[in-house]
Design an enzyme around this catalytic site. Structure first.
Site, PDB file in Angstrom:
ATOM      1  N   GLY A 131       0.855  -1.190   0.000  1.00 12.49           N
ATOM      2  CA  GLY A 131       0.000   0.000   0.000  1.00 12.49           C
ATOM      3  C   GLY A 131       0.886   1.232   0.000  1.00 12.49           C
ATOM      4  O   GLY A 131       1.176   1.802  -1.061  1.00 12.49           O
ATOM      5  N   ARG A 270     -30.193  25.021  18.949  1.00 19.52           N
ATOM      6  CA  ARG A 270     -30.267  24.184  20.148  1.00 19.52           C
ATOM      7  C   ARG A 270     -30.071  25.027  21.417  1.00 19.52           C
ATOM      8  O   ARG A 270     -29.104  25.780  21.535  1.00 19.52           O
ATOM      9  CB  ARG A 270     -29.169  23.106  20.066  1.00 19.52           C
ATOM     10  N   GLY A 345     -24.041  16.072  19.909  1.00 20.83           N
ATOM     11  CA  GLY A 345     -24.322  15.119  20.993  1.00 20.83           C
ATOM     12  C   GLY A 345     -24.964  13.849  20.440  1.00 20.83           C
ATOM     13  O   GLY A 345     -24.526  13.309  19.418  1.00 20.83           O
ATOM     14  N   GLU A 369      -4.847   7.594  -1.353  1.00 23.41           N
ATOM     15  CA  GLU A 369      -3.919   8.458  -2.112  1.00 23.41           C
ATOM     16  C   GLU A 369      -2.741   8.914  -1.243  1.00 23.41           C
ATOM     17  O   GLU A 369      -2.238  10.030  -1.367  1.00 23.41           O
ATOM     18  CB  GLU A 369      -4.659   9.616  -2.785  1.00 23.41           C
ATOM     19  N   GLY A 370      -2.326   8.003  -0.354  1.00 23.46           N
ATOM     20  CA  GLY A 370      -1.211   8.257   0.536  1.00 23.46           C
ATOM     21  C   GLY A 370      -1.698   8.646   1.920  1.00 23.46           C
ATOM     22  O   GLY A 370      -2.375   9.657   2.073  1.00 23.46           O
ATOM     23  N   SER A 372      -1.696   9.919   5.924  1.00 25.12           N
ATOM     24  CA  SER A 372      -1.112  11.139   6.508  1.00 25.12           C
ATOM     25  C   SER A 372       0.369  10.914   6.838  1.00 25.12           C
ATOM     26  O   SER A 372       1.191  11.830   6.717  1.00 25.12           O
ATOM     27  CB  SER A 372      -1.872  11.536   7.776  1.00 25.12           C
ATOM     28  N   GLU A 373       0.700   9.685   7.226  1.00 28.36           N
ATOM     29  CA  GLU A 373       2.108   9.384   7.546  1.00 28.36           C
ATOM     30  C   GLU A 373       2.967   9.514   6.277  1.00 28.36           C
ATOM     31  O   GLU A 373       4.076  10.071   6.317  1.00 28.36           O
ATOM     32  CB  GLU A 373       2.227   7.963   8.129  1.00 28.36           C
TER      33      GLU A 373
HETATM   34  N1  CAA Z   1       7.003  12.772  -8.870  1.00 33.76           N
HETATM   35  C1  CAA Z   1       7.879  12.273  -9.782  1.00 33.76           C
HETATM   36  N2  CAA Z   1       8.762  11.281  -9.479  1.00 33.76           N
HETATM   37  C2  CAA Z   1       8.748  10.807  -8.224  1.00 33.76           C
HETATM   38  C3  CAA Z   1       7.882  11.295  -7.235  1.00 33.76           C
HETATM   39  C4  CAA Z   1       6.981  12.320  -7.602  1.00 33.76           C
HETATM   40  N3  CAA Z   1       6.118  12.819  -6.714  1.00 33.76           N
HETATM   41  N4  CAA Z   1       8.090  10.623  -6.086  1.00 33.76           N
HETATM   42  C5  CAA Z   1       9.089   9.750  -6.329  1.00 33.76           C
HETATM   43  N5  CAA Z   1       9.481   9.864  -7.626  1.00 33.76           N
HETATM   44  C6  CAA Z   1      10.536   9.128  -8.283  1.00 33.76           C
HETATM   45  C7  CAA Z   1      11.856   9.393  -7.547  1.00 33.76           C
HETATM   46  O1  CAA Z   1      12.489  10.552  -8.054  1.00 33.76           O
HETATM   47  C8  CAA Z   1      12.647   8.138  -7.838  1.00 33.76           C
HETATM   48  O2  CAA Z   1      13.189   8.203  -9.128  1.00 33.76           O
HETATM   49  P1  CAA Z   1      14.826   8.153  -9.309  1.00 33.76           P
HETATM   50  O3  CAA Z   1      15.237   6.879  -8.658  1.00 33.76           O
HETATM   51  O4  CAA Z   1      14.980   8.195 -10.786  1.00 33.76           O
HETATM   52  O5  CAA Z   1      15.319   9.362  -8.584  1.00 33.76           O
HETATM   53  C9  CAA Z   1      11.577   7.043  -7.896  1.00 33.76           C
HETATM   54  O6  CAA Z   1      10.346   7.716  -8.152  1.00 33.76           O
HETATM   55  C10 CAA Z   1      11.472   6.268  -6.595  1.00 33.76           C
HETATM   56  O7  CAA Z   1      11.211   7.207  -5.579  1.00 33.76           O
HETATM   57  P2  CAA Z   1      11.480   6.920  -4.044  1.00 33.76           P
HETATM   58  O8  CAA Z   1      12.853   6.319  -3.912  1.00 33.76           O
HETATM   59  O9  CAA Z   1      11.172   8.151  -3.279  1.00 33.76           O
HETATM   60  O10 CAA Z   1      10.414   5.780  -3.757  1.00 33.76           O
HETATM   61  P3  CAA Z   1      10.022   5.067  -2.414  1.00 33.76           P
HETATM   62  O11 CAA Z   1       9.938   3.617  -2.679  1.00 33.76           O
HETATM   63  O12 CAA Z   1      10.860   5.551  -1.272  1.00 33.76           O
HETATM   64  O13 CAA Z   1       8.479   5.532  -2.208  1.00 33.76           O
HETATM   65  C11 CAA Z   1       6.687   6.950  -1.570  1.00 33.76           C
HETATM   66  C12 CAA Z   1       8.074   6.820  -2.212  1.00 33.76           C
HETATM   67  C13 CAA Z   1       6.477   8.444  -1.486  1.00 33.76           C
HETATM   68  C14 CAA Z   1       6.612   6.350  -0.190  1.00 33.76           C
HETATM   69  C15 CAA Z   1       5.634   6.304  -2.502  1.00 33.76           C
HETATM   70  O14 CAA Z   1       5.752   4.900  -2.504  1.00 33.76           O
HETATM   71  C16 CAA Z   1       4.214   6.689  -2.126  1.00 33.76           C
HETATM   72  O15 CAA Z   1       3.738   7.761  -2.477  1.00 33.76           O
HETATM   73  N6  CAA Z   1       3.495   5.768  -1.419  1.00 33.76           N
HETATM   74  C17 CAA Z   1       2.073   5.971  -1.184  1.00 33.76           C
HETATM   75  C18 CAA Z   1       1.300   5.293  -2.268  1.00 33.76           C
HETATM   76  C19 CAA Z   1      -0.075   5.861  -2.416  1.00 33.76           C
HETATM   77  O16 CAA Z   1      -0.290   7.061  -2.289  1.00 33.76           O
HETATM   78  N7  CAA Z   1      -1.003   5.005  -2.766  1.00 33.76           N
HETATM   79  C20 CAA Z   1      -2.329   5.426  -3.052  1.00 33.76           C
HETATM   80  C21 CAA Z   1      -3.004   4.417  -3.908  1.00 33.76           C
HETATM   81  S1  CAA Z   1      -4.131   5.083  -5.062  1.00 33.76           S
HETATM   82  C22 CAA Z   1      -5.532   5.430  -4.209  1.00 33.76           C
HETATM   83  O17 CAA Z   1      -5.586   5.448  -3.006  1.00 33.76           O
HETATM   84  C23 CAA Z   1      -6.675   5.774  -5.090  1.00 33.76           C
HETATM   85  C24 CAA Z   1      -7.984   5.718  -4.457  1.00 33.76           C
HETATM   86  O18 CAA Z   1      -8.487   4.684  -4.111  1.00 33.76           O
HETATM   87  C25 CAA Z   1      -8.754   6.953  -4.293  1.00 33.76           C
END
Ligand code: CAA
Length: 387
Positions: A131, A270, A345, A369-370, A372-373
């Site tokens: 996730g 109220r 209430g 979509e990510g 809060s952490e």
């Molecule tokens: N824009 C462009 N490129 C990005 C980027 C961004 N915002 N964030 C990272 N990258 C690139 C990095 O530059 C890196 O590229 P290089 O190696 O070429 O430099 C590559 O991606 C890997 O980045 P990280 O090393 O930072 O990756 P990480 O494994 O440490 O993970 C993370 C980063 C921010 C934790 C990411 O995994 C993340 O955002 N996780 C949360 C996932 C999420 O939001 N899921 C939601 C699911 S969809 C949903 O919820 C829809 C719904 O139902 C409504």
């Protein structure tokens, strides 16, 4: 600095408010109880241009700016969060992604039918074991010997609109050893063999936004449906989420606003100890805190939307602005829904009023979509340059 909305932005805001008040609000409780997908309302939202606000008219969209999208979505969310989830994902995570990263043929084939609202799109990133650690996916795409297709196997979970979506923007790895650098994006058609929908998830809130697992079993996707290059998928996924998070921020403001509006009304009506409860300082503090947080969340969100358009013109990433807005707005939604229950209430705890629905709906904005952490991690990494 001019904080006024343009004529186009005001027009879509008014249209969305009217539609939300007339069509969505009266049915929100029914959809929440049944968990039924609001197909007719979503079709109408498409007819009004709400399913693809920023998509150019050449691909069937409304051709408006990111601020227009935000003000529209806030109005929908203030009436019902579930509808706004479906609309947000369709706009940001599906249509805008293909417009930004697809070629001309892909835009014509995969955006046009979804922009109209006739069908819905979804986004397949999350898996049962990945996730927050999105780069750690197992769904595998293996190129066929003749090179014309990829065979996809694996499971995607928590797919918003999964039970009904016609197309998915799918992320799969072509080489698990490469981690995020193996991730590749494809558009897949749910009507093809090997696309298997799991049961619809029973959820705490946003119950009318259908969610399910999707399994790929020897699913054949044409190589022509690959978005960008092999290995570009993670960057696409993250860029798309930078935009999507602005939508969730707008949704959060809509929920917070609904909770606040109901509270304002209630504290005037109220009475307790001989006075309207709004005259009590402890209630006044809640009202003031809700108002400040909503205003701040909206300003941060509109700044992120403005910056998104600016980045599109001049280059650069909107990562920090989007995460700041999403984090603050989602925590504002939860704060305001919590305060609204407390102010009401027993009534706030009752299914007779929508307050408990706002409370249940608000929670997801701190998760999808990510979390809060993850937003805090993204912001801190951007600010410190450390990992
Ligand atoms: N824009 C462009 N490129 C990005 C980027 C961004 N915002 N964030 C990272 N990258 C690139 C990095 O530059 C890196 O590229 P290089 O190696 O070429 O430099 C590559 O991606 C890997 O980045 P990280 O090393 O930072 O990756 P990480 O494994 O440490 O993970 C993370 C980063 C921010 C934790 C990411 O995994 C993340 O955002 N996780 C949360 C996932 C999420 O939001 N899921 C939601 C699911 S969809 C949903 O919820 C829809 C719904 O139902 C409504």
């Amino acid at each position: 600095m001019d904080f006024r909305l343009t004529d186009d932005q005001l027009m879509i805001q008014t249209a969305a408010r009217e539609f939300a008040t007339r069509e969505i609000a009266p049915s929100a409780q029914r959809f929440d109880e049944s968990g039924e997908f609001p197909t007719a309302n979503i079709r109408k939202a498409g007819e009004l241009g709400f399913m693809a606000v920023e998509v150019p008219e050449a691909y069937g969209g409304s051709g408006l700016d990111p601020i227009s999208f935000c003000v529209m979505l806030e109005e929908i969310a203030a009436a019902d969060a579930a509808h706004s989830t479906i609309i947000s994902v369709n706009n940001s995570l599906y249509c805008n992604a293909i417009v930004q990263f697809g070629n001309e043929a892909q835009k014509q084939q995969f955006v046009r039918p979804i922009a109209s609202g006739a069908e819905v799109g979804c986004y397949g990133l999350t898996e049962p074991q990945s996730g927050s650690d999105a780069g750690n996916m197992r769904t595998r795409a293996v190129r066929t010997a003749n090179g014309t297709h990829y065979t996809v196997n694996g499971k995607k979970s928590w797919i918003t609109s999964g039970p009904v979506a016609r197309y998915m923007l799918l992320f799969a790895t072509v080489d698990p050893a490469k981690g995020p650098k193996g991730v590749t994006a494809f558009v897949v058609d749910a009507r093809e063999a090997g696309y298997l929908r799991g049961k619809t998830e029973p959820k705490l809130g946003i119950r009318a936004s259908a969610t399910c697992e999707i399994e790929f079993a020897d699913y054949l996707v044409p190589a022509a449906n690959r978005l960008g290059a092999e290995g570009q998928g993670f960057q696409i996924a993250m860029t798309v989420l930078d935009a999507g998070r602005i939508g969730i921020a707008s949704q959060s403001i809509g929920i917070a606003r609904a909770a606040y509006g109901a509270s304002l009304h209630y504290v005037r009506e109220r009475k307790a100890f001989g006075s309207a409860i709004g005259t009590f300082q402890m209630i006044q503090a809640k009202i003031a805190d809700m108002k400040c947080r909503i205003d701040a969340a909206r300003l941060l969100t509109l700044r992120a939307a403005w910056n998104k358009a600016d980045c599109a013109r001049r280059g650069g990433r909107n990562t920090t602005e989007a995460s700041v807005a999403k984090l603050f707005a989602s925590e504002t939604a939860m704060f305001c829904a919590h305060q609204a229950v407390q102010i009401h209430g027993g009534l706030g705890y009752s299914k007779e009023m929508p307050i408990e629905r706002y409370f249940r709906d608000a929670k997801i904005t701190e998760i999808y979509e990510g979390t809060s952490e993850i937003q805090r991690l993204v912001i801190a990494r951007q600010e410190t340059g450390l990992r």
